[in-house]
Design a protein around this motif. Structure first.
Motif, PDB file in Angstrom:
ATOM      1  N   MET A 140     -12.521  -8.843  -7.845  1.00  0.00           N
ATOM      2  CA  MET A 140     -11.234  -7.971  -7.558  1.00  0.00           C
ATOM      3  C   MET A 140     -11.630  -6.809  -6.543  1.00  0.00           C
ATOM      4  N   LYS A 141     -10.745  -6.450  -5.590  1.00  0.00           N
ATOM      5  CA  LYS A 141     -10.948  -5.589  -4.678  1.00  0.00           C
ATOM      6  C   LYS A 141      -9.816  -4.831  -4.443  1.00  0.00           C
ATOM      7  N   ASP A 142      -9.751  -3.536  -4.095  1.00  0.00           N
ATOM      8  CA  ASP A 142      -8.663  -2.787  -3.559  1.00  0.00           C
ATOM      9  C   ASP A 142      -8.443  -2.513  -2.125  1.00  0.00           C
ATOM     10  N   TYR A 143      -7.274  -2.164  -1.620  1.00  0.00           N
ATOM     11  CA  TYR A 143      -7.267  -1.849  -0.134  1.00  0.00           C
ATOM     12  C   TYR A 143      -6.351  -0.892  -0.011  1.00  0.00           C
ATOM     13  N   LYS A 144      -6.437  -0.132   0.722  1.00  0.00           N
ATOM     14  CA  LYS A 144      -5.704   1.154   1.093  1.00  0.00           C
ATOM     15  C   LYS A 144      -5.530   1.269   2.706  1.00  0.00           C
ATOM     16  N   LYS A 145      -4.366   1.348   3.268  1.00  0.00           N
ATOM     17  CA  LYS A 145      -4.379   1.778   4.834  1.00  0.00           C
ATOM     18  C   LYS A 145      -2.984   2.391   4.950  1.00  0.00           C
ATOM     19  N   TYR A 146      -2.913   3.014   6.105  1.00  0.00           N
ATOM     20  CA  TYR A 146      -1.688   3.863   6.667  1.00  0.00           C
ATOM     21  C   TYR A 146      -1.297   2.951   7.904  1.00  0.00           C
ATOM     22  N   TYR A 147       0.180   2.951   7.788  1.00  0.00           N
ATOM     23  CA  TYR A 147       0.686   2.398   9.112  1.00  0.00           C
ATOM     24  C   TYR A 147       1.802   3.127   9.396  1.00  0.00           C
ATOM     25  N   ILE A 148       2.048   3.155  10.765  1.00  0.00           N
ATOM     26  CA  ILE A 148       3.074   3.882  11.348  1.00  0.00           C
ATOM     27  C   ILE A 148       4.292   2.925  11.786  1.00  0.00           C
ATOM     28  N   ILE A 149       5.513   3.168  11.475  1.00  0.00           N
ATOM     29  CA  ILE A 149       6.806   2.397  11.764  1.00  0.00           C
ATOM     30  C   ILE A 149       7.857   3.152  12.543  1.00  0.00           C
ATOM     31  N   SER A 150       8.072   2.750  13.607  1.00  0.00           N
ATOM     32  CA  SER A 150       9.094   4.001  14.609  1.00  0.00           C
ATOM     33  C   SER A 150      10.647   3.647  13.925  1.00  0.00           C
ATOM     34  N   ALA A 151      10.604   4.054  12.716  1.00  0.00           N
ATOM     35  CA  ALA A 151      12.027   4.136  11.975  1.00  0.00           C
ATOM     36  C   ALA A 151      11.906   5.145  10.896  1.00  0.00           C
ATOM     37  N   PRO A 152      12.842   5.847  10.648  1.00  0.00           N
ATOM     38  CA  PRO A 152      13.062   6.868   9.464  1.00  0.00           C
ATOM     39  C   PRO A 152      12.712   6.275   8.311  1.00  0.00           C
ATOM     40  N   PRO A 153      12.158   6.918   7.007  1.00  0.00           N
ATOM     41  CA  PRO A 153      11.946   6.243   5.741  1.00  0.00           C
ATOM     42  C   PRO A 153      13.046   5.695   5.315  1.00  0.00           C
ATOM     43  N   GLU A 154      14.191   6.139   5.323  1.00  0.00           N
ATOM     44  CA  GLU A 154      15.418   5.281   4.711  1.00  0.00           C
ATOM     45  C   GLU A 154      15.722   3.995   5.488  1.00  0.00           C
ATOM     46  N   ASP A 155      15.708   3.869   6.648  1.00  0.00           N
ATOM     47  CA  ASP A 155      15.681   2.442   7.357  1.00  0.00           C
ATOM     48  C   ASP A 155      14.376   1.770   6.873  1.00  0.00           C
ATOM     49  N   VAL A 156      13.141   1.973   7.017  1.00  0.00           N
ATOM     50  CA  VAL A 156      12.094   1.230   6.191  1.00  0.00           C
ATOM     51  C   VAL A 156      12.301   0.923   4.928  1.00  0.00           C
ATOM     52  N   TYR A 157      12.607   1.826   4.063  1.00  0.00           N
ATOM     53  CA  TYR A 157      12.890   1.441   2.553  1.00  0.00           C
ATOM     54  C   TYR A 157      13.872   0.455   2.546  1.00  0.00           C
ATOM     55  N   LEU A 158      15.146   0.560   3.117  1.00  0.00           N
ATOM     56  CA  LEU A 158      15.951  -0.799   3.215  1.00  0.00           C
ATOM     57  C   LEU A 158      15.136  -1.873   3.542  1.00  0.00           C
ATOM     58  N   ALA A 159      14.732  -1.982   4.739  1.00  0.00           N
ATOM     59  CA  ALA A 159      13.854  -3.031   5.294  1.00  0.00           C
ATOM     60  C   ALA A 159      13.201  -3.698   4.240  1.00  0.00           C
ATOM     61  N   LEU A 160      12.626  -2.947   3.474  1.00  0.00           N
ATOM     62  CA  LEU A 160      11.560  -3.866   2.375  1.00  0.00           C
ATOM     63  C   LEU A 160      12.306  -3.852   1.109  1.00  0.00           C
ATOM     64  N   THR A 161      13.652  -3.587   0.878  1.00  0.00           N
ATOM     65  CA  THR A 161      14.115  -3.713  -0.489  1.00  0.00           C
ATOM     66  C   THR A 161      15.566  -4.560  -0.413  1.00  0.00           C
ATOM     67  N   GLU A 202       2.228   4.444   3.435  1.00  0.00           N
ATOM     68  CA  GLU A 202       0.867   4.528   2.847  1.00  0.00           C
ATOM     69  C   GLU A 202       0.710   3.280   1.780  1.00  0.00           C
ATOM     70  N   LEU A 203      -0.113   2.575   1.990  1.00  0.00           N
ATOM     71  CA  LEU A 203      -0.115   1.051   1.442  1.00  0.00           C
ATOM     72  C   LEU A 203      -1.469   1.054   0.323  1.00  0.00           C
ATOM     73  N   ARG A 204      -1.027   0.910  -0.954  1.00  0.00           N
ATOM     74  CA  ARG A 204      -2.365   0.931  -1.816  1.00  0.00           C
ATOM     75  C   ARG A 204      -2.063  -0.556  -2.642  1.00  0.00           C
ATOM     76  N   HIS A 205      -3.001  -1.477  -2.527  1.00  0.00           N
ATOM     77  CA  HIS A 205      -2.779  -2.726  -3.130  1.00  0.00           C
ATOM     78  C   HIS A 205      -4.176  -2.910  -4.035  1.00  0.00           C
ATOM     79  N   THR A 206      -4.193  -2.969  -5.485  1.00  0.00           N
ATOM     80  CA  THR A 206      -5.191  -3.126  -6.265  1.00  0.00           C
ATOM     81  C   THR A 206      -5.547  -4.223  -6.784  1.00  0.00           C
TER      82      THR A 206
END
Length: 125
Positions: free
Chosen positions: A1-22, A94-98
């Protein structure tokens, strides 16, 4: 088992990104695929025609999503935590996948970079 962590920049405000993911309709817009998604903790989800399936664990609107991803029988749960932060270019994700199974690791990392956050980033450009 491995873990992964990375940061991404999306050119939209957090509320738009949240809606896009949910939100199923918005997920469909940027993935091109039907999605089953709810912000109800304990609900099941399915993305990319069932390529990604799991259970929603926790939500903080516009800030955080926590999910369990299914990879068949595992000794430990594979957990994805996505945190959204304000950034001068939009949103820092901020992505963390364990507990990613070793045999799926390279494919999962490529999927995060290209299909998941790569596609979402292109959607907002």
């Amino acid at each position: 088992m491995k873990d992964y962590k990375k940061y991404y920049i999306i050119s939209a405000p957090p509320e738009d990104v949240y809606l896009a993911l949910t939100t199923p309709a918005t997920l469909h817009l940027w993935t091109g695929e039907n999605a089953e998604m709810s912000t109800e903790p304990g609900s099941e989800f399915s993305l990319w025609e069932g390529s990604i399936v799991g259970k929603n664990l926790e939500f903080i609107p516009d800030e955080m999503i926590v999910q369990q991803w299914y990879f068949g029988v595992q000794s430990e749960e594979s957990v994805v935590t996505i945190k959204l932060h304000n950034h001068d270019q939009g949103t820092s994700v901020e992505l963390r996948h364990t507990n990613i199974p070793d045999e799926a690791y390279d494919e999962i990392i490529e999927g995060w970079d290209e299909m998941y956050f790569g596609s979402l980033s292109e959607f907002y450009e």
